[in-house]
Scaffold this motif. Structure first.
Motif, PDB file in Angstrom:
ATOM      1  N   MET A 109       0.537  -0.823   0.002  1.00 56.97           N
ATOM      2  CA  MET A 109      -0.490  -0.133   0.230  1.00 56.97           C
ATOM      3  C   MET A 109       0.566   1.272  -0.053  1.00 56.97           C
ATOM      4  SD  MET A 109      -3.058  -1.230  -0.561  1.00 56.97           S
ATOM      5  CE  MET A 109      -3.759   0.797  -0.883  1.00 56.97           C
ATOM      6  N   VAL A 110       1.913   1.182   0.560  1.00 58.02           N
ATOM      7  CA  VAL A 110       3.084   2.189   1.182  1.00 58.02           C
ATOM      8  C   VAL A 110       3.055   2.777  -1.336  1.00 58.02           C
ATOM      9  CG1 VAL A 110       5.022   3.648   1.370  1.00 58.02           C
ATOM     10  CG2 VAL A 110       3.943   2.169   3.213  1.00 58.02           C
ATOM     11  N   LEU A 111       3.670   1.771  -1.733  1.00 57.58           N
ATOM     12  CA  LEU A 111       3.662   1.780  -2.932  1.00 57.58           C
ATOM     13  C   LEU A 111       2.664   2.108  -3.803  1.00 57.58           C
ATOM     14  CD1 LEU A 111       6.512   1.009  -5.127  1.00 57.58           C
ATOM     15  CD2 LEU A 111       5.358  -1.683  -5.362  1.00 57.58           C
ATOM     16  N   LEU A 112       1.191   1.192  -3.597  1.00 58.31           N
ATOM     17  CA  LEU A 112       0.382   2.010  -4.636  1.00 58.31           C
ATOM     18  C   LEU A 112       0.415   3.590  -4.400  1.00 58.31           C
ATOM     19  CD1 LEU A 112      -2.015   1.685  -6.030  1.00 58.31           C
ATOM     20  CD2 LEU A 112      -3.028   1.214  -3.735  1.00 58.31           C
ATOM     21  N   TYR A 113       0.649   4.324  -2.940  1.00 55.84           N
ATOM     22  CA  TYR A 113      -0.249   5.460  -2.443  1.00 55.84           C
ATOM     23  C   TYR A 113       1.251   6.124  -3.319  1.00 55.84           C
ATOM     24  CZ  TYR A 113      -4.024   4.092   0.282  1.00 55.84           C
ATOM     25  OH  TYR A 113      -5.077   3.509   0.720  1.00 55.84           O
ATOM     26  N   GLY A 114       2.502   5.998  -3.288  1.00 52.71           N
ATOM     27  CA  GLY A 114       3.358   6.523  -3.215  1.00 52.71           C
ATOM     28  C   GLY A 114       3.830   6.620  -4.807  1.00 52.71           C
ATOM     29  N   ILE A 115       3.458   6.018  -5.421  1.00 47.71           N
ATOM     30  CA  ILE A 115       2.868   6.183  -6.664  1.00 47.71           C
ATOM     31  C   ILE A 115       2.233   7.705  -7.251  1.00 47.71           C
ATOM     32  CG2 ILE A 115       2.447   5.373  -9.347  1.00 47.71           C
ATOM     33  CD1 ILE A 115       3.593   2.616  -8.508  1.00 47.71           C
ATOM     34  N   ILE A 116       0.936   7.363  -6.638  1.00 49.12           N
ATOM     35  CA  ILE A 116      -0.106   7.856  -6.875  1.00 49.12           C
ATOM     36  C   ILE A 116       0.326   9.384  -6.023  1.00 49.12           C
ATOM     37  CG2 ILE A 116      -2.455   8.899  -6.202  1.00 49.12           C
ATOM     38  CD1 ILE A 116      -3.276   5.916  -5.707  1.00 49.12           C
ATOM     39  N   ILE A 117       0.962   9.635  -5.172  1.00 52.01           N
ATOM     40  CA  ILE A 117       1.975  11.373  -4.323  1.00 52.01           C
ATOM     41  C   ILE A 117       2.557  11.443  -5.370  1.00 52.01           C
ATOM     42  CG2 ILE A 117       3.465  12.246  -2.751  1.00 52.01           C
ATOM     43  CD1 ILE A 117       0.363  11.504  -2.648  1.00 52.01           C
ATOM     44  N   ALA A 118       3.715  10.226  -5.844  1.00 57.71           N
ATOM     45  CA  ALA A 118       4.487  10.629  -6.697  1.00 57.71           C
ATOM     46  C   ALA A 118       4.508  11.570  -8.009  1.00 57.71           C
ATOM     47  CB  ALA A 118       5.627   9.273  -7.053  1.00 57.71           C
ATOM     48  N   ILE A 119       3.875  11.156  -8.630  1.00 60.34           N
ATOM     49  CA  ILE A 119       2.820  12.017 -10.073  1.00 60.34           C
ATOM     50  C   ILE A 119       3.062  13.395  -9.736  1.00 60.34           C
ATOM     51  CG2 ILE A 119       1.935  11.588 -12.417  1.00 60.34           C
ATOM     52  CD1 ILE A 119       1.378   8.726 -11.323  1.00 60.34           C
TER      53      ILE A 119
ATOM     54  N   LEU B 291       3.872   7.081  19.957  1.00 60.49           N
ATOM     55  CA  LEU B 291       2.633   8.091  19.708  1.00 60.49           C
ATOM     56  C   LEU B 291       1.290   7.808  19.034  1.00 60.49           C
ATOM     57  CD1 LEU B 291       0.646  10.741  19.527  1.00 60.49           C
ATOM     58  CD2 LEU B 291       1.810  11.341  17.520  1.00 60.49           C
ATOM     59  N   ILE B 292       1.338   6.512  17.835  1.00 59.78           N
ATOM     60  CA  ILE B 292       0.984   5.566  17.199  1.00 59.78           C
ATOM     61  C   ILE B 292       0.537   4.659  18.381  1.00 59.78           C
ATOM     62  CG2 ILE B 292       0.997   6.977  15.078  1.00 59.78           C
ATOM     63  CD1 ILE B 292       2.411   4.093  14.046  1.00 59.78           C
ATOM     64  N   GLN B 293       1.468   4.292  18.998  1.00 62.75           N
ATOM     65  CA  GLN B 293       0.749   2.664  19.728  1.00 62.75           C
ATOM     66  C   GLN B 293       0.578   2.912  21.091  1.00 62.75           C
ATOM     67  OE1 GLN B 293       5.033   1.145  19.992  1.00 62.75           O
ATOM     68  NE2 GLN B 293       5.009   0.083  18.122  1.00 62.75           N
ATOM     69  N   GLN B 294       0.511   4.053  21.661  1.00 63.28           N
ATOM     70  CA  GLN B 294      -0.648   4.813  22.812  1.00 63.28           C
ATOM     71  C   GLN B 294      -1.202   5.480  22.832  1.00 63.28           C
ATOM     72  OE1 GLN B 294       2.963   5.518  25.992  1.00 63.28           O
ATOM     73  NE2 GLN B 294       4.742   4.538  24.392  1.00 63.28           N
ATOM     74  N   VAL B 295      -1.251   5.985  22.245  1.00 61.87           N
ATOM     75  CA  VAL B 295      -2.692   7.349  21.637  1.00 61.87           C
ATOM     76  C   VAL B 295      -3.717   6.818  21.332  1.00 61.87           C
ATOM     77  CG1 VAL B 295      -3.293   9.471  21.160  1.00 61.87           C
ATOM     78  CG2 VAL B 295      -0.790   9.298  21.964  1.00 61.87           C
ATOM     79  N   ASP B 296      -4.700   6.897  21.418  1.00 65.27           N
ATOM     80  CA  ASP B 296      -5.828   6.541  20.886  1.00 65.27           C
ATOM     81  C   ASP B 296      -6.101   7.389  19.170  1.00 65.27           C
ATOM     82  OD1 ASP B 296      -7.683   4.377  19.394  1.00 65.27           O
ATOM     83  OD2 ASP B 296      -9.509   5.829  20.955  1.00 65.27           O
ATOM     84  N   VAL B 297      -5.447   7.052  17.903  1.00 59.85           N
ATOM     85  CA  VAL B 297      -5.203   7.911  16.887  1.00 59.85           C
ATOM     86  C   VAL B 297      -6.068   7.105  16.302  1.00 59.85           C
ATOM     87  CG1 VAL B 297      -3.996   9.644  18.319  1.00 59.85           C
ATOM     88  CG2 VAL B 297      -2.873   7.996  17.069  1.00 59.85           C
ATOM     89  N   ASP B 298      -6.868   7.457  15.355  1.00 58.11           N
ATOM     90  CA  ASP B 298      -7.146   6.762  13.526  1.00 58.11           C
ATOM     91  C   ASP B 298      -5.748   7.657  12.595  1.00 58.11           C
ATOM     92  OD1 ASP B 298      -7.944   4.855  11.677  1.00 58.11           O
ATOM     93  OD2 ASP B 298     -10.375   6.297  11.626  1.00 58.11           O
ATOM     94  N   VAL B 299      -4.850   6.295  12.438  1.00 57.48           N
ATOM     95  CA  VAL B 299      -3.518   7.522  11.089  1.00 57.48           C
ATOM     96  C   VAL B 299      -3.597   5.661  10.367  1.00 57.48           C
ATOM     97  CG1 VAL B 299      -2.023   6.254  12.513  1.00 57.48           C
ATOM     98  CG2 VAL B 299      -2.131   7.847  10.823  1.00 57.48           C
ATOM     99  N   ASN B 300      -4.030   5.997   9.095  1.00 57.99           N
ATOM    100  CA  ASN B 300      -3.286   6.149   7.755  1.00 57.99           C
ATOM    101  C   ASN B 300      -2.168   5.587   7.631  1.00 57.99           C
ATOM    102  OD1 ASN B 300      -1.779   4.899   5.217  1.00 57.99           O
ATOM    103  ND2 ASN B 300      -4.433   5.695   4.401  1.00 57.99           N
ATOM    104  N   LEU B 301      -1.268   4.048   8.160  1.00 56.86           N
ATOM    105  CA  LEU B 301       0.277   4.138   8.105  1.00 56.86           C
ATOM    106  C   LEU B 301       0.653   3.730   6.422  1.00 56.86           C
ATOM    107  CD1 LEU B 301      -0.176   0.963  10.536  1.00 56.86           C
ATOM    108  CD2 LEU B 301       0.345   3.464  11.275  1.00 56.86           C
ATOM    109  N   PRO B 302       0.188   3.579   6.202  1.00 56.60           N
ATOM    110  CA  PRO B 302       1.469   3.814   4.792  1.00 56.60           C
ATOM    111  C   PRO B 302       1.450   5.828   4.445  1.00 56.60           C
ATOM    112  CG  PRO B 302      -0.998   2.049   4.294  1.00 56.60           C
ATOM    113  CD  PRO B 302      -0.351   2.630   5.785  1.00 56.60           C
ATOM    114  N   LEU B 303      -0.051   6.068   4.626  1.00 62.67           N
ATOM    115  CA  LEU B 303       0.731   7.292   4.328  1.00 62.67           C
ATOM    116  C   LEU B 303       1.518   8.192   5.814  1.00 62.67           C
ATOM    117  CD1 LEU B 303      -3.269   9.052   3.309  1.00 62.67           C
ATOM    118  CD2 LEU B 303      -1.069   8.044   1.822  1.00 62.67           C
ATOM    119  N   LEU B 304       1.319   8.020   6.563  1.00 67.58           N
ATOM    120  CA  LEU B 304       2.293   8.301   7.497  1.00 67.58           C
ATOM    121  C   LEU B 304       4.003   8.301   7.384  1.00 67.58           C
ATOM    122  CD1 LEU B 304       2.297   9.198  10.322  1.00 67.58           C
ATOM    123  CD2 LEU B 304       2.401   6.340  11.572  1.00 67.58           C
TER     124      LEU B 304
END
Length: 452
Positions: A173-183, A380-393
């Motif tokens: 997913m990092v690769l997929l999103y990365g291509i979308i961002i890279a272009i 931060l993402i392990q201990q705090v209750d946050v909803d984060v998209n890890l590939p985008l992080l």
């Protein structure tokens, strides 16, 4: 207090690298020990922690980097890279030669490290500029943009690969999103910025300006008839991306259709893992770029050996950077980071970009900036209750890690000498270009975060 100690430790790291001129590996090792002691870690746990960080980082990434270097070297030594470049130039035509360079650099940038891509492409791009009688930098800036963006955003490059592992993000997913961002990032910081760069530093676009190209590498030139075909060359260079993409798509289909795991899906997941992907890619390159062209196996293996020697220190730096990250985690710094942002409205994605950008500007290394940021943001993402998209992080950390390249970055001097630029011209072109890559990247990441 732990945050103050960490800040002082980073300052000591910068002092050792920038003022004392101590090698990055030694600087990182020294600061790792000093931070561990200052953070109050039990003395009998310090060495195991440092070894754990070193081994954990290289255990999941060492083979990837080694095989990545071999892949790039085999493609280059066979003339496959030259075939890709010249074929695209012919297809695009002289009037659109800049876009040919962008596409070529992006394709090769996926398989090659930034420095390797520069060494490989600069002599070719210089000859292209001479043939069509345009300034070298007019093609050079889009080329370096593509190489920088792929290095920052796309696995199997060091930064995104390592921090994907650290964050526990799906690398496909990092690769997929990365291509979308890279272009769009490449377009903005490459061809579009070049128009403004000509106004900011007109002297840099002197048609006769030349850099110390021959000092970069002794690049072998091939007759086109002696190179592999375009199809096989491009397929070999892109094979890691194609294989990872295929594995990701099949896994997504499995999840979407709620299919139970079986031997087929387990096999697809295995060959889609970065280490397996790079192993298979090198085996393919050994055949397509070597055996199929009648090269002796001893010559092929000689190229492979030389390529691994070239990245030995990079791998060492990655490992010791992992030690520093582990010290920050085991030393309890993350607990304080989490406490500070507990209940905060700041986006972890924006936070990761900001931290990485600050560290990058201060000490120069994109890889160190990315890994240090991972050590601070991970708790931060392990201990705090946050909803984060890890590939985008992961991508946000990568975007921050290429911010504002200047005199403490090796890439700054490589670009300066390669294109024969003055200090002022380099700041007006390369430094602004890297800042654009970072800022445009985070903007597109935040937009994508709203969509997905």
């Amino acid at each position: 207090m732990p945050l103050l100690i960490t800040a002082l430790g980073i300052l000591v790291l910068l002092f050792l690298i920038m003022k004392v001129r101590l090698h990055t590996v030694l600087s990182l090792a020294v600061v790792s020990f000093l931070l561990a002691v200052a953070l109050g870690m039990p003395l009998d746990e310090i060495v195991p922690t440092i070894e754990k960080g070193f081994g954990g980082t290289l255990g999941s990434t060492g083979l990837i980097f080694g095989f990545g270097a071999i892949l790039g070297k085999l493609i280059a030594d066979a003339g496959g890279a030259q075939r890709i470049a010249l074929t695209l130039i012919h297809k695009f035509g002289e009037k659109r030669v800049q876009w040919a360079v962008v596409v070529t650099s992006t394709i090769l940038g996926i398989a090659l490290f930034f420095e390797v891509g520069l060494v490989l492409l600069i002599p070719i791009v210089y000859q292209m500029a001479k043939q069509v009688k345009i300034p070298f930098l007019y093609l050079g800036l889009p080329m370096t943009t593509a190489l920088s963006v792929t290095h920052a955003f796309l696995p199997p490059h060091p930064g995104p690969t390592v921090i994907s592992d650290q964050y526990g993000a799906n690398i496909g997913m990092v690769l997929l999103y990365g291509i979308i961002i890279a272009i769009p990032t490449i377009i903005v910081a490459g061809p579009v910025f070049t128009v403004f760069a000509k106004k900011l530093a007109p002297s840099a676009f002197d048609t006769m300006k030349e850099g110390t190209i021959t000092a970069l590498a002794d690049t072998k030139k091939f007759d086109l008839k002696d190179t592999p075909g375009f199809g096989v060359s491009a397929f070999t260079a892109l094979f890691p991306v194609l294989l990872m993409a295929l594995s990701t798509i099949i896994t997504l289909i499995q999840e979407w259709m709620s299919l139970s795991s079986n031997l087929f899906f387990e096999f697809i997941a295995m060959i889609g893992a970065p280490t397996a992907v790079m192993t298979l890619s090198v085996l393919l390159a050994v055949y397509t770029m070597g055996i199929a062209r009648g090269k002796p196996v001893t010559d092929i293996m000689s190229s492979a050996e030389n390529s691994v020697k070239a990245i030995g220190m990079l791998v060492f730096i990655l490992g010791v950077s992992g030690s520093l990250k582990q010290v920050l985690i085991d030393g309890g710094v993350g607990d304080y980071v989490a406490a500070i942002f507990d209940g905060s409205t700041i986006s972890p994605i924006l936070l990761a970009w900001l931290i990485a950008a600050l560290i990058r500007v201060a000490q120069g290394s994109a890889t160190v900036a990315a890994l240090t940021t991972a050590g601070l943001v991970l708790p931060l993402i392990q201990q705090v209750d946050v909803d984060v998209n890890l590939p985008l992080l992961v991508l946000a950390t990568g975007a921050g890690s290429v911010m504002a390249s200047h005199v403490n970055d090796t890439g700054f001097w490589i670009v300066k000498e390669s294109f024969g630029l003055t200090m002022k011209e380099t700041f007006s072109t390369w430094t602004i270009l890297e800042t654009l890559v970072s800022c445009a990247g985070i903007v597109f990441i935040l937009i994508l975060n709203l969509i997905v």
